[in-house]
Scaffold this active site. Structure first.
Site, mmCIF file in Angstrom:
data_model
loop_
_atom_site.group_PDB
_atom_site.id
_atom_site.type_symbol
_atom_site.label_atom_id
_atom_site.label_comp_id
_atom_site.label_asym_id
_atom_site.label_seq_id
_atom_site.Cartn_x
_atom_site.Cartn_y
_atom_site.Cartn_z
ATOM 1 N N LYS A 53 -39.535 -46.774 12.764
ATOM 2 C CA LYS A 53 -40.912 -46.628 11.839
ATOM 3 C C LYS A 53 -41.850 -46.564 13.012
ATOM 4 C CE LYS A 53 -39.105 -48.558 7.569
ATOM 5 N NZ LYS A 53 -39.087 -49.626 6.800
ATOM 6 N N GLN A 97 -41.499 -55.596 5.921
ATOM 7 C CA GLN A 97 -39.928 -55.302 5.913
ATOM 8 C C GLN A 97 -39.132 -56.316 5.139
ATOM 9 O OE1 GLN A 97 -38.945 -52.328 7.184
ATOM 10 N NE2 GLN A 97 -36.612 -52.661 6.502
ATOM 11 N N ASP A 120 -45.364 -48.514 0.929
ATOM 12 C CA ASP A 120 -43.911 -48.506 0.758
ATOM 13 C C ASP A 120 -43.965 -48.377 -0.875
ATOM 14 O OD1 ASP A 120 -41.928 -49.050 2.391
ATOM 15 O OD2 ASP A 120 -42.437 -51.368 2.542
HETATM 16 N N1 GUN Z 1 -35.891 -52.987 3.237
HETATM 17 C C1 GUN Z 1 -34.843 -51.631 3.055
HETATM 18 N N2 GUN Z 1 -35.561 -50.821 2.684
HETATM 19 C C2 GUN Z 1 -36.800 -51.154 2.877
HETATM 20 C C3 GUN Z 1 -37.866 -50.222 2.793
HETATM 21 O O1 GUN Z 1 -37.969 -49.119 2.510
HETATM 22 N N3 GUN Z 1 -39.281 -50.858 3.151
HETATM 23 C C4 GUN Z 1 -39.120 -52.219 3.245
HETATM 24 N N4 GUN Z 1 -40.483 -52.766 3.418
HETATM 25 N N5 GUN Z 1 -38.262 -52.949 3.455
HETATM 26 C C5 GUN Z 1 -37.035 -52.165 3.120
#
Ligand code: GUN
Length: 294
Positions: A53, A97, A120
């Site tokens: 990211k 995350q 998100d």
């Molecule tokens: N853990 C697994 N997929 C995601 C996601 O798309 N965003 C976040 N913040 N954590 C995750």
């Protein structure tokens, strides 16, 4: 049956490319989108995603700030960091995350993020707006699956889509997005899960089958209708002593056998992954645009 391979790489590149003009317009107004990514603890998969990211931001010349916190971080300290990021004018998107360590209340952290910075789209405010069909942001992975279907001219209108899995990150929002009115929507959606009766029978009814259960090779050929479209969203580590890392990544779909029945199939890895990152970048650009045109 000869199948069409759906790979997210090209579409993700198109999505990212389409952001360039919007970035230029933002910069002309002295705004460069900034994304803060917070990761707590040392889950190896989380660190891989967080790095990807950050790199995606940098490739676009956007501001990327990664906060790597030890697993012993208290909930209060994490909430304080979220408060600081909410107040930070350089930061337009905040992402924590998941998963978080067990002593931290995940819901409480998500709900602390300013919904207008919640790229998100996990905050209940954004979940609600998605459900009523008036989203600020859509969650990246299910939005990426929808974009992938649209760009491959796979009709969803009137089709029976079976979503396997009911997680808050993929299954539930996926169903919500596909049932909305309009392009990439208008589907009849079934959400099937571990307590569903006759799961293989449900899957066999699918015109489009989307697997997000987190179980390696869960979807077998006898669960797929001839000519169906199959999208694998699973990413699972399985032991592989022969490989350098000692493991390899596999999806939820038994690809080698299922591909013989599918009209089109998106494998994992090699399918949806890049779309998730691209949609996150799009959300971050949108968050920055929203600060100029509230
Ligand atoms: N853990 C697994 N997929 C995601 C996601 O798309 N965003 C976040 N913040 N954590 C995750």
């Amino acid at each position: 049956m000869s199948h069409r391979l759906i790979n997210g790489r090209d579409v993700a590149a198109q999505v990212t490319e389409a952001l360039e003009d919007r970035l230029q317009a933002l910069r002309a107004q002295d705004t460069n989108p900034g994304l803060a990514v917070v990761v707590v603890g040392d889950d190896p998969a989380s660190h891989v995603y967080v790095r990807m990211k950050g790199k995606a931001c940098e490739r676009l010349g956007m501001l990327s700030r990664t906060h790597i916190l030890p697993s012993t971080t208290s909930e209060d300290d994490l909430l304080d960091l979220i408060d600081a990021l909410n107040a930070d004018g350089e930061i337009h998107g905040i992402l924590c995350q998941l998963p978080l360590p067990p002593h931290i209340n995940e819901r409480k952290v998500i709900e602390r993020i300013d919904p207008r910075k919640d790229v998100d789209a996990f905050h209940p405010y954004n979940v609600g707006r998605m459900l009523i069909g008036d989203p600020l942001f859509l969650p990246a992975t299910p939005a990426g699956v929808q974009r992938l279907l649209i760009s491959h001219d796979i009709e969803t209108r009137g089709k029976h889509v079976v979503v396997l899995g009911r997680s808050n990150i993929v299954g539930k929002p996926m169903a919500s997005i596909l049932m909305q009115k309009g392009e990439g929507g208008d589907a009849t959606v079934t959400v099937a899960h571990s307590r569903s009766t006759d799961l293989p029978g449900l899957c066999r009814q699918a015109d489009i089958l989307i697997a997000a259960v987190g179980i390696p090779f869960f979807v077998k050929a006898d669960m797929v209708k001839e000519g169906a479209v199959v999208i694998d969203v699973g990413t699972n580590r399985v032991d592989d002593p022969g490989s350098e890392k000692g493991y390899r990544l596999v999806g939820d779909v038994d690809f080698d056998n299922v591909k013989e029945k599918a009209a089109a199939i998106s494998p994992s890895p090699g399918g949806v992954g890049p779309m998730t990152i691209a949609m996150l970048m799009e959300n971050t650009v949108k968050a920055a645009e929203m600060t100029l045109r509230p």
